[in-house]
Design a protein around this motif. Structure first.
Motif, PDB file in Angstrom:
ATOM      1  N   ALA A 193       3.778   5.713  -5.595  1.00  0.00           N
ATOM      2  CA  ALA A 193       3.718   5.792  -7.051  1.00  0.00           C
ATOM      3  C   ALA A 193       2.679   6.816  -7.509  1.00  0.00           C
ATOM      4  O   ALA A 193       2.931   7.617  -8.420  1.00  0.00           O
ATOM      5  CB  ALA A 193       3.394   4.414  -7.630  1.00  0.00           C
ATOM      6  N   VAL A 194       1.515   6.810  -6.864  1.00  0.00           N
ATOM      7  CA  VAL A 194       0.463   7.761  -7.237  1.00  0.00           C
ATOM      8  C   VAL A 194       0.906   9.195  -6.954  1.00  0.00           C
ATOM      9  O   VAL A 194       0.580  10.123  -7.707  1.00  0.00           O
ATOM     10  CB  VAL A 194      -0.844   7.423  -6.488  1.00  0.00           C
ATOM     11  CG1 VAL A 194      -1.892   8.506  -6.688  1.00  0.00           C
ATOM     12  CG2 VAL A 194      -1.381   6.077  -6.948  1.00  0.00           C
ATOM     13  N   SER A 195       1.658   9.386  -5.887  1.00  0.00           N
ATOM     14  CA  SER A 195       2.087  10.737  -5.521  1.00  0.00           C
ATOM     15  C   SER A 195       3.230  11.245  -6.395  1.00  0.00           C
ATOM     16  O   SER A 195       3.265  12.425  -6.756  1.00  0.00           O
ATOM     17  CB  SER A 195       2.525  10.756  -4.045  1.00  0.00           C
ATOM     18  OG  SER A 195       1.479  10.332  -3.199  1.00  0.00           O
ATOM     19  N   VAL A 196       4.146  10.359  -6.735  1.00  0.00           N
ATOM     20  CA  VAL A 196       5.356  10.772  -7.440  1.00  0.00           C
ATOM     21  C   VAL A 196       5.163  10.804  -8.947  1.00  0.00           C
ATOM     22  O   VAL A 196       5.803  11.606  -9.648  1.00  0.00           O
ATOM     23  CB  VAL A 196       6.529   9.848  -7.054  1.00  0.00           C
ATOM     24  CG1 VAL A 196       7.764  10.130  -7.897  1.00  0.00           C
ATOM     25  CG2 VAL A 196       6.856   9.999  -5.580  1.00  0.00           C
ATOM     26  N   ALA A 201       0.832  -1.209   0.000  1.00  0.00           N
ATOM     27  CA  ALA A 201       0.000   0.000   0.000  1.00  0.00           C
ATOM     28  C   ALA A 201       0.862   1.253   0.000  1.00  0.00           C
ATOM     29  O   ALA A 201       0.538   2.243  -0.679  1.00  0.00           O
ATOM     30  CB  ALA A 201      -0.925  -0.007   1.219  1.00  0.00           C
ATOM     31  N   ALA A 202       1.968   1.215   0.744  1.00  0.00           N
ATOM     32  CA  ALA A 202       2.864   2.371   0.760  1.00  0.00           C
ATOM     33  C   ALA A 202       3.477   2.616  -0.610  1.00  0.00           C
ATOM     34  O   ALA A 202       3.609   3.770  -1.047  1.00  0.00           O
ATOM     35  CB  ALA A 202       3.967   2.165   1.809  1.00  0.00           C
ATOM     36  N   LEU A 203       3.840   1.537  -1.306  1.00  0.00           N
ATOM     37  CA  LEU A 203       4.400   1.687  -2.651  1.00  0.00           C
ATOM     38  C   LEU A 203       3.373   2.251  -3.624  1.00  0.00           C
ATOM     39  O   LEU A 203       3.702   3.068  -4.491  1.00  0.00           O
ATOM     40  CB  LEU A 203       4.913   0.332  -3.148  1.00  0.00           C
ATOM     41  CG  LEU A 203       6.172  -0.201  -2.462  1.00  0.00           C
ATOM     42  CD1 LEU A 203       6.504  -1.607  -2.974  1.00  0.00           C
ATOM     43  CD2 LEU A 203       7.351   0.734  -2.689  1.00  0.00           C
ATOM     44  N   VAL A 204       2.119   1.828  -3.487  1.00  0.00           N
ATOM     45  CA  VAL A 204       1.063   2.356  -4.360  1.00  0.00           C
ATOM     46  C   VAL A 204       0.871   3.843  -4.117  1.00  0.00           C
ATOM     47  O   VAL A 204       0.771   4.646  -5.057  1.00  0.00           O
ATOM     48  CB  VAL A 204      -0.247   1.576  -4.134  1.00  0.00           C
ATOM     49  CG1 VAL A 204      -1.407   2.260  -4.863  1.00  0.00           C
ATOM     50  CG2 VAL A 204      -0.110   0.142  -4.604  1.00  0.00           C
TER      51      VAL A 204
END
Length: 288
Positions: free
Chosen positions: A31-34, A25-28
């Motif tokens: 990715a959405v933020s960056v 979830a942290a990676l998702v």
């Protein structure tokens, strides 16, 4: 001993498995933020033909700096950059100065109306910025301060002040008042005890609130677009960014390049202040 040793690896494995969904979830979220920032930078490096291609590419096939040259040499770039720096720096410094005095008055002194003052600060913080556009425009018009960087600085100062007061009040409450009292016993005045003891311990709070104020004022568009109408030389960078258009539509390459340049000061300020912002107040007290 043997049973404990054999039970260890499965327990560690279970803990690792429980962390997998959280890490995913942290990676998702990352990715959405960056990704929008990544896409902005990649688009700024692509030639116009690649930007307008039917099939988008995630990497520039023929990187170019032409869009950055277009942005830097655009009319008014240096002027609007200076305007944004002046307005942002002025608003942040004013906000820190006034909020520091207000937070000290609320956190350390006892006076009639203190609770009502704190309540009004919280109410002001909850007010949406959009609701203030028309009142601010009317005030600027009636005081002949339209198209003025001074008015824009005061508006940003007023919008960031409530948050700064609330934040510094929390940092100040975490500093034991006994430290100031001990300094006064040793001969310091109230002002001297605050300057020598409390103010250094408030450094993380001052830096974090100044970072918030800088980002808020630097990125603000609505007030700058409403209060600066006729004097085009008083525009700021967010308003200037909306001017990248040509005969056939928006120049996306130059817009993304200008947006990347616009983001650099915020990124640099964050990189410079991040270590000091995250440092603990108790660590500062130990270093004394």
């Amino acid at each position: 001993m043997s049973s404990t040793a054999t039970a260890g690896p499965p327990a560690a494995a279970r803990r690792a498995l429980r962390r997998v969904p959280l890490n995913a979830a942290a990676l998702v979220v990352l990715a959405v933020s960056v990704f929008p920032v990544y896409w902005m930078a990649v688009t700024a490096l692509k030639p116009t033909a690649e930007i307008q291609a039917d099939t988008p590419s995630f990497l520039p096939l023929h990187p170019t700096l032409d869009h950055f040259r277009t942005a830097v040499h655009a009319a008014g770039f240096a002027t609007f950059w200076r305007n944004s720096l002046l307005v942002t720096a002025g608003a942040v410094l004013l906000s820190l100065l006034v909020a520091l005095l207000a937070a000290y008055a609320v956190g350390r002194l006892r006076w009639r109306g203190r609770r009502a003052f704190v309540l009004m600060v919280f109410i002001a913080q909850m007010a949406p910025w959009e609701a203030l556009l028309i009142p601010m425009y009317v005030i600027a018009r009636d005081t002949d301060m339209l198209d003025s960087l001074t008015m824009l600085t005061l508006v940003y100062f007023m919008t960031t002040l409530p948050f700064t007061i609330v934040t510094l009040r929390g940092f100040l409450a975490a500093v034991p008042v006994e430290l100031e009292e001990s300094a006064q016993v040793d001969g310091c005045s109230r002002a001297g005890a605050f300057r020598r003891i409390t103010l250094p311990l408030l450094a993380p709070g001052l830096l974090s609130t100044s970072l918030f104020g800088f980002i808020t004022a630097w990125n603000e568009f609505a007030f700058a677009n409403t209060l600066i109408i006729k004097n085009q030389d008083a525009r700021t960078l967010p308003v200037w960014l909306s001017s990248f258009a040509n005969v056939f539509g928006t120049d996306w390459g130059a817009t993304m390049a200008a947006s990347s340049l616009f983001m650099l000061p915020v990124l640099l300020v964050f990189l410079v202040l991040q270590n000091k912002v995250t440092s603990g107040m108790t660590a500062g007290a130990v270093k004394g």
